[in-house]
Structures are given as C-alpha cells and as structure tokens.
Design a protein around this motif. Structure first.
Motif, PDB file in Angstrom:
ATOM      1  N   ILE A   1      54.327   8.965  50.038  1.00  0.00           N
ATOM      2  CA  ILE A   1      53.102   8.330  50.552  1.00  0.00           C
ATOM      3  C   ILE A   1      52.211   7.871  49.404  1.00  0.00           C
ATOM      4  O   ILE A   1      51.627   6.772  49.442  1.00  0.00           O
ATOM      5  N   ILE A   2      52.104   8.692  48.359  1.00  0.00           N
ATOM      6  CA  ILE A   2      51.280   8.311  47.205  1.00  0.00           C
ATOM      7  C   ILE A   2      51.832   7.042  46.558  1.00  0.00           C
ATOM      8  O   ILE A   2      51.073   6.142  46.169  1.00  0.00           O
ATOM      9  N   GLU A   3      53.173   6.951  46.450  1.00  0.00           N
ATOM     10  CA  GLU A   3      53.788   5.742  45.885  1.00  0.00           C
ATOM     11  C   GLU A   3      53.473   4.512  46.747  1.00  0.00           C
ATOM     12  O   GLU A   3      53.159   3.435  46.227  1.00  0.00           O
ATOM     13  N   GLN A   4      53.546   4.665  48.055  1.00  0.00           N
ATOM     14  CA  GLN A   4      53.242   3.542  48.947  1.00  0.00           C
ATOM     15  C   GLN A   4      51.782   3.128  48.833  1.00  0.00           C
ATOM     16  O   GLN A   4      51.462   1.935  48.841  1.00  0.00           O
ATOM     17  N   ILE A   5      50.896   4.107  48.708  1.00  0.00           N
ATOM     18  CA  ILE A   5      49.468   3.785  48.546  1.00  0.00           C
ATOM     19  C   ILE A   5      49.249   3.020  47.244  1.00  0.00           C
ATOM     20  O   ILE A   5      48.495   2.026  47.205  1.00  0.00           O
TER      21      ILE A   5
END
Length: 414
Positions: A119-123
């Motif tokens: 999720i952090i990578e997508q953000i």
C-alpha cells in the motif's frame, strides 16, 4: 273331533332356566371385575395426605436467581492466535485501554506487513503521478507565457508595419511577413489555450481520483496498523475483569471470547424458569425479593425463550437503585407474579404429579383411596389449582405414586 293344541315356544321352565343363567353370568362378571381391582396396602405414616382447600390462589412462581452486573462487555480478539503475554489477572479492576494480554500470530503479522508495504508503494506511485501532473501544468503555463510574449511582439510589429505599409514606407512582402507572423502566433495561442483547458479538466479529475485512492489506501493502512496493534488486547471499558483464564500458549480463534468486563454500575438478577411457564412469563411482569430484611421490587426486563435442560432464562432489574451490599454470584429467592389472585380449589403440590401428569389422583375415604380423574389448572410454589374432579375438604394422597400407580385401590392403615 280332536283339537290340535299348539306347543308354546318358551315354557315356564325354560324362562326360569334362562333367567337363572343370566343372573349367574352377571354375578360371575361382577366377581371377575372385583378380582381385577388390585389393592395395595400402605401405612399412613409413609404417605402424605392433603386436604382440598378453597381460598386465594396466588399466581406466582419462586425463582432462584443469581446476582450479575447490570452491564457486561465481552472481551475478544479480532485476530486468532496464541497467547504470548499476559498482563492482567482475573478479578482485577481495569480502566479503559488497560493492556490485558498479547496474541501472537506470525502468519497474520507477515500478511499485514506485506500489505502495508504494498500500500505504501502504491501511495508513493500516486504521489509521483500527482507531481508529474503538477510539473506538466507548470510547463504548459511557461509555454503559454512564451507564446503570449511572442504574440505581443508580433502584434506590435504588425501594427507598426500596417502604418508603414499604408504610407508606402515598406514593401507588401515585408508587411505580409509581419502579418503572417502575427496570425501564426495568434493561432498558436488559441490552440495552446484549448490544450491547457482540456489538460486542466483532465488533471482535476485525475487529482480527485488520486485523492480518493490515497484516502482509501491510508484507511486500509490504518486498519492494518490497528489490527497489528490489536494483537495486544486492551480493556474496551472500565470495570472488573471476570471469566478470564488465559494461559501462555493457549490458542484462540478470531472473535472468541477471552473474558468479560463487568461495568460496576448496578446489578440485575438472572434466573432459570421451568419450561412449564414459558407461555406465561412476559417482559414487564412484577416480582419481589428479600435482601438483608428488606423487600425490593423488580421487573422482568428480558425473556430468553431458548429451553436448556428444561428451563429458560429471564433477567430482572430492580425498580430503583439496587442494594449497595449486593455482590456478583449471590443467590436470591425471587417471587415472580404471573397474574392477580383468584378464588379457587387448592391442592398442595406433591410428587404424585410426576406419576400421573396431573390427570388423576388417589382420593381417600374411610381408609380406602381410589383413583379419580381430575383437571389441574395453574400451579404455584405451594398449590395446584383444581378445575374439576375434587371437592372442598376431600383428602388426596399427594406423595409419590411410584410404588402403587398400577393399583386401583390403596388401603391406608394407621
């Protein structure tokens, strides 16, 4: 001439013989019937004999109730796992947020960590897209500034050359060059302006979608972090911890009860009621109990109709403040009122009911008790209400019939 005399069909002798035979058959049948009446002899000292009374039928039932907190909150773990640490013991007073124990679940923790990283990578990718959109906006703004500046320069030259051409100072070719340059830059501005407008609309939609996606991802991220944090179970409310017996290494499934927290804001009573009364006990009915020499009024707040081991459960609350001296686990006898008193024939309760189901009783007269069909209505903790079959002052055997329920007559000797 001789006259023929008809012979009688039944002579006097035959009639007497038939009458005698019929009488003998009746006597034999009666004797056989008497022989079928089984007689049981019993000592009066071993029986309970009750007299039928006429009086007020108190339509109440006695309950053995337990004192429980007015409000209890279940403590559970949203994630299954094994007990890794225990911070609090059963019976302890806790405040909201107090750590109780820690659940270990390596697989779930690994999944949460992987999801968090993804999720952090997508953000971060969405934030990069936002930066690219903002950078593109700045580039287009700079291009617009250049074109506007070029257009102003071309416009001034076109204006000057127009005057010079009218005065025949410059040639038509020079004027046409100035005019074409002006129109060209004017067209470039119009095209770029339309492109900027479309780009702004597209960018606005993309930024909105990015904001929504980032918000949802942050919410998912917060949920994951909360789930990781929830592996340390904390008290949801303030109160006293009960039904709490974790052991290091003990496994729990998701949402399995770990214990309860009793909110110390008063008490209620919980009692089992015989299923015989399941259609008669209603919410809102009145009851009373005695505690420390005082009588307290109660009200049925909840009826739980599921029958277990022949009983269903009811909850009763005090009308007003509950006694200060009450403690969880105390037992109180409660008198639950089902309806108003009424005049009726009354027969004392006894074990005979288990043998007959209340459909018949042994009625005693002159030392002999014979079976008689009866109809029983309501019952309370002392009496049965007699609807049919008995009269006032008649005596009835009310102790167990297990020894003689197959007999027709019981001879009672004193």
């Amino acid at each position: 001439m001789d006259k023929i005399i008809e012979k009688k069909r039944f002579s006097t002798k035959k009639i007497l013989m038939l009458t005698g035979g019929l009488l003998l058959a009746v006597l034999m049948g009666y004797g056989y019937k008497l022989s079928l009446n089984k007689v049981y002899k019993a000592d009066a000292d071993k029986l309970t004999i009750s007299k039928v009374k006429y009086g007020d039928f108190e339509d109440v039932v006695l309950l053995n109730a337990s004192v429980v907190p007015l409000t209890s909150v279940i403590v559970s773990s949203p994630e299954g796992g094994t007990v890794a640490e225990i911070f609090t013991e059963n019976g302890a007073s806790v405040v909201k947020g107090t750590p109780l124990l820690r659940i270990a679940n390596p697989n779930a923790l690994s999944n949460y960590t992987s999801s968090e990283t993804s999720i952090i990578e997508q953000i971060n990718q969405l934030r990069k897209v936002r930066l690219d959109l903002e950078q593109n906006q700045r580039v287009m703004a700079q291009d617009m500034m250049v074109i506007e500046n070029t257009l102003r320069t071309a416009g001034r030259k076109y204006k000057i050359d127009s005057a010079l051409f009218l005065n025949k100072v410059i040639t038509r070719e020079e004027f046409n060059t100035s005019s074409q340059d002006y129109e060209y830059n004017k067209g470039r501005k119009a095209i770029l302006k339309q492109a900027v407008k479309q780009e702004n609309q597209s960018r606005t939609m993309q930024l909105q979608q990015i904001d929504v996606s980032v918000t949802r991802m942050n919410e998912s991220l917060e949920t994951i972090r909360k789930n990781i944090e929830n592996m340390t179970i904390k008290a949801p409310v303030s109160g006293r911890l009960s039904s709490y017996d974790p052991v290091i290494g003990k496994s729990y499934t998701a949402n399995e009860m770990l214990g309860k927290i009793d909110v110390m804001q008063g008490y209620k009573l919980q009692a089992g009621v015989d299923e015989y009364y399941i259609n008669r006990v209603k919410e809102g009915q009145s009851a009373n109990c005695e505690f420390n020499g005082k009588t307290y009024r109660l009200t049925v707040r909840k009826v739980i109709p599921e029958v277990t081991a022949g009983q269903f459960q009811v909850e009763l609350v005090f009308e007003g403040k509950s006694p200060d001296e009450l403690r969880r686990g105390l037992s109180l006898q409660v008198k639950l009122t089902l309806s108003d008193n009424s005049k009726s024939l009354l027969l004392a309760q006894g074990q005979f009911f288990q043998s007959t189901g209340g459909s018949w009783v042994f009625v005693l007269k002159d030392g002999k008790a014979q079976k008689r069909n009866v109809k029983i209505g309501r019952k309370n903790y002392l009496y049965y209400e007699i609807m049919e079959g008995l009269q006032k002052d008649e005596e009835v055997i009310t102790s167990s019939y297990d020894q003689f329920n197959q007999y027709d007559i019981v001879e009672v000797s004193k």
